[in-house]
Design an enzyme around this catalytic site. Structure first.
Site, PDB file in Angstrom:
ATOM      1  CG  HIS A  78      43.191  48.781  37.937  1.00 32.43           C
ATOM      2  ND1 HIS A  78      43.857  49.885  38.425  1.00 32.43           N
ATOM      3  CD2 HIS A  78      41.941  48.844  38.450  1.00 32.43           C
ATOM      4  CE1 HIS A  78      43.039  50.594  39.201  1.00 32.43           C
ATOM      5  NE2 HIS A  78      41.881  49.975  39.238  1.00 32.43           N
ATOM      6  CG  ASP A  80      46.266  51.896  36.065  1.00 28.81           C
ATOM      7  OD1 ASP A  80      45.568  50.882  36.287  1.00 28.81           O
ATOM      8  OD2 ASP A  80      45.775  52.957  35.597  1.00 28.81           O
ATOM      9  CG  ASP A 141      40.982  52.437  42.448  1.00 31.39           C
ATOM     10  OD1 ASP A 141      40.927  51.381  41.801  1.00 31.39           O
ATOM     11  OD2 ASP A 141      40.478  53.505  42.045  1.00 31.39           O
ATOM     12  CD  GLU A 175      39.988  50.852  36.278  1.00 30.75           C
ATOM     13  OE1 GLU A 175      38.756  50.815  36.436  1.00 30.75           O
ATOM     14  OE2 GLU A 175      40.725  51.626  36.922  1.00 30.75           O
ATOM     15  CD  GLU A 176      42.297  54.304  38.765  1.00 30.75           C
ATOM     16  OE1 GLU A 176      41.395  55.054  38.361  1.00 30.75           O
ATOM     17  OE2 GLU A 176      42.217  53.664  39.830  1.00 30.75           O
ATOM     18  CG  ASP A 198      38.688  48.381  40.456  1.00 28.15           C
ATOM     19  OD1 ASP A 198      39.355  48.904  41.375  1.00 28.15           O
ATOM     20  OD2 ASP A 198      38.557  48.894  39.330  1.00 28.15           O
ATOM     21  CG  HIS A 379      40.922  58.302  42.162  1.00 27.80           C
ATOM     22  ND1 HIS A 379      40.307  58.562  40.952  1.00 27.80           N
ATOM     23  CD2 HIS A 379      41.149  56.970  42.177  1.00 27.80           C
ATOM     24  CE1 HIS A 379      40.158  57.431  40.287  1.00 27.80           C
ATOM     25  NE2 HIS A 379      40.663  56.443  41.018  1.00 27.80           N
TER      26      HIS A 379
END
Length: 406
Positions: A78, A80, A141, A175-176, A198, A379
């Site tokens: 992903h 995003d 990520d 995805e997040e 991922d 994150h």
């Protein structure tokens, strides 16, 4: 190595943060910026059937180079980044030949990436690390995963002596915020199985994840002058707090690990007249997962009996443990494990304490274990990725294609 670094740095400098409050796909317009560049790059390196749909889902094909029938497989990441921390103006730092000591991310703000707190750093002495500057996340990520997939496809194109069947790749938005697979066209992707790239630490191989649900608790109160409130005031804040105190205090993210589930209250707002809080429910075991949801219903019933039907509970399932869908085709995990071992990576098979696009895709008919992308501390401002881990991820992807063709 330099190709991986250059490609990754270009991707992470493009802000692709998603937005859970948006009802569009992708949830933010800025995700289109990287999506459109990826389409251009996929065409440039020589992939075929490169497409992007109206929701920014990207697919492409590396045609088979052998004259026999082998399964079509896929690799998915992903583009995003999480809304939990800013991804604007990412300014990566490259730490060559890491010496195992503290890394100063930002001297002005005294932000330090230290092995005293993040012990995994010590695994990467002597390697090249890419870190943040302490003011943003990095975006490994899952831009590390995108980097690795594209680099692996380019390598296979440049080395036609490596046998492989048809390979499909897919890149998704959002995805997040839990929507990465919602509009993924599994039939169009036409793979027998796929791998999301991922995961975190080098060697991770995962085919279990949490069962997941979200919940919202709303409390309606009655505001009365506090001097004359006896028997009349209904304090919504107090009742919301009472609800949260009934939840088992040891079953929170900070107190659990492995296959242990949890409740996680992540937002709260309110006043005397009205209060609400939101939480997520996680458990690997399906029966325990249902018990957790039932506990919320039981607490709601109990407190409504005491305070007079002032609480409303909403629960929504989000995704489920992919193990149920992967175990019947377990050879797809064994292929990934063999690939890692053949390139000198020790497989670390463990459950994901979270979810990936693969969990939803597995229930949509595309079994989809997860393999490492190499990053750590996702994150947040302490995120980093060893370049050597990214190199190994590329090797694993290539080797999976080669083993499947055998």
């Amino acid at each position: 190595m330099q190709q991986i670094i250059d490609r990754f740095l270009h991707y992470v400098k493009i802000d692709t943060q998603s937005d859970p409050s948006s009802d569009t796909t992708p949830s933010t317009k800025k995700q289109w910026h990287l999506a459109e560049e990826l389409v251009e790059e996929l065409n440039k390196i020589g992939l075929s059937e490169v497409t992007i749909d109206e929701n920014a889902y990207i697919m492409a094909t590396l045609p088979s180079n052998i004259d026999k029938d082998v399964p079509t497989i896929g690799f998915i990441s992903h583009f995003d980044t999480t809304p939990d921390f800013t991804g604007t103006n990412v300014n990566p730092q490259i730490i060559e030949n890491y010496d195992g000591k503290d890394i100063i991310l930002n001297s002005d703000k005294n932000i330090v990436l230290s092995p005293d707190y993040f012990e995994d750093l010590l695994l990467y002495r002597g390697q090249t690390l890419i870190t943040t500057d302490g003011t943003t996340l990095l975006g490994a990520d899952d831009k590390a995963g995108i980097t690795e997939i594209i680099t692996a496809m380019q390598y296979l194109i440049e080395h036609p002596e490596i046998n492989h069947g048809e390979i499909r790749i897919g890149f998704t938005p959002d995805e997040e915020i839990g929507r990465g697979a919602h509009k993924f066209d599994v039939e169009k992707f036409r793979s027998e199985w796929a791998y999301t790239v991922d995961g975190s630490q080098i060697g991770e191989l995962e085919y279990e994840n949490f069962n997941a649900a979200s919940a919202k608790v709303t409390v309606e109160g009655k505001s009365v002058h506090p001097g004359y409130a006896k028997g009349k005031m209904v304090n919504a804040l107090s009742i919301a707090n009472e609800f949260m105190w009934i939840l088992p205090p040891e079953e929170t993210p900070q107190n659990t690990s492995g296959r242990e589930g949890f409740f996680h209250v992540h937002s709260m707002k309110g006043e005397i007249e009205s209060a609400e809080f939101e939480l997520i429910i996680r458990d690997h075991d399906a029966a325990h997962f249902e018990k957790r949801k039932q506990l919320l219903r039981d607490i709601t019933k109990k407190l409504n009996g005491i305070h007079g039907d002032c609480i409303r509970l909403e629960i929504n399932d989000q995704y489920f443990n992919m193990r149920e869908k992967v175990e019947p085709v377990f050879h797809i995990v064994e292929i990934a494990k063999e690939a890692m071992e053949e390139v000198g990576v020790t497989p670390i098979i463990k459950p994901i304490r979270g979810g990936t696009d693969g969990s939803q895709l597995s229930y949509m008919g595309l079994p989809c274990p997860n393999i490492f992308a190499g990053g750590h501390n996702f994150h947040g401002k302490y995120e980093y990725v060893p370049v050597e881990s990214m190199q190994k991820a590329v090797e694993v992807i290539v080797k999976i294609c080669e083993i499947t063709a055998r």
